[in-house]
Motif scaffolding. Structure first.
Motif, mmCIF file in Angstrom:
data_model
loop_
_atom_site.group_PDB
_atom_site.id
_atom_site.type_symbol
_atom_site.label_atom_id
_atom_site.label_comp_id
_atom_site.label_asym_id
_atom_site.label_seq_id
_atom_site.Cartn_x
_atom_site.Cartn_y
_atom_site.Cartn_z
ATOM 1 N N GLY A 185 0.787 -1.225 0.000
ATOM 2 C CA GLY A 185 0.000 0.000 0.000
ATOM 3 C C GLY A 185 0.821 1.278 0.000
ATOM 4 N N ARG B 133 5.642 6.890 10.167
ATOM 5 C CA ARG B 133 4.658 7.137 9.106
ATOM 6 C C ARG B 133 5.474 7.379 7.851
ATOM 7 N N SER C 294 6.472 -5.433 8.500
ATOM 8 C CA SER C 294 5.503 -6.093 7.620
ATOM 9 C C SER C 294 6.166 -6.985 6.573
ATOM 10 N N GLN D 157 1.784 5.149 4.939
ATOM 11 C CA GLN D 157 1.402 4.030 5.799
ATOM 12 C C GLN D 157 1.959 4.216 7.210
ATOM 13 N N ASP D 158 1.252 3.683 8.191
ATOM 14 C CA ASP D 158 1.794 3.561 9.538
ATOM 15 C C ASP D 158 2.558 2.238 9.564
ATOM 16 N N LEU D 159 3.856 2.323 9.810
ATOM 17 C CA LEU D 159 4.724 1.159 9.736
ATOM 18 C C LEU D 159 5.564 1.037 11.004
#
Length: 165
Positions: free
Chosen positions: A30, A145, A123, A149-151
């Protein structure tokens, strides 16, 4: 994947690698459109001024089809950084990631680095499992961020054993 060759990355591979990173990370994680330009910046810097004695990029290909890459880049005098490790979906699960990682680590060791580091995201579970299997240690993680995306960003390190030390 016995017909796969590993060759040195060439500037003519740059457009393909930027496009593949942007496309795969957008579809699979994403990531937004800011990711491709970051990859392009890394590659432009590498192509413009890397030291071939201690920095190298590899392209895996089969019958002219590009399948993946990995890069060893200088972080500092004692530490190499693994970057731009990518396998196309059709190349995954066949041992090519292990082969690329082994080639990169062996090069860094032979170039005289005392160890390696890399930054990735939590992830990327398959890649992280591969790093762990090769003896890398997770040394840090933090929420970020990035790329829309928040990662959870992770730092991994590999220390080379020194003989006689």
């Amino acid at each position: 994947m016995t017909d796969v060759i590993l060759r040195r990355f060439a500037p003519t591979d740059m457009q393909w690698l930027v496009a593949r990173h942007q496309d795969l990370y957008a579809r699979e994680a994403g990531f937004d459109q800011t990711f491709g330009p970051l990859v392009a910046d890394i590659l432009h810097s590498f192509c413009a001024g890397h030291d071939p004695a201690c920095e190298r990029g590899w392209m895996a290909e089969s019958r002219g089809e590009r399948l993946g890459t990995v890069f060893c880049m200088k972080k500092d005098a004692e530490t190499a950084q693994l970057r731009l490790f990518l396998l196309t979906p059709e190349a995954r699960g066949k041992g090519l990631g292990k082969r690329l990682l082994r080639e990169c680590v062996e090069f860094a060791r032979a170039a005289g680095y005392r160890g390696m580091m890399l930054t990735t995201h939590e992830s990327h579970r398959t890649a992280c499992a591969l790093y762990r299997a090769f003896g890398w240690q997770l040394t840090g993680s933090r929420p970020v961020r990035s790329y829309g995306q928040d990662l959870v960003e992770q730092t991994w390190r590999l220390t080379f054993e020194t003989v006689g030390a």
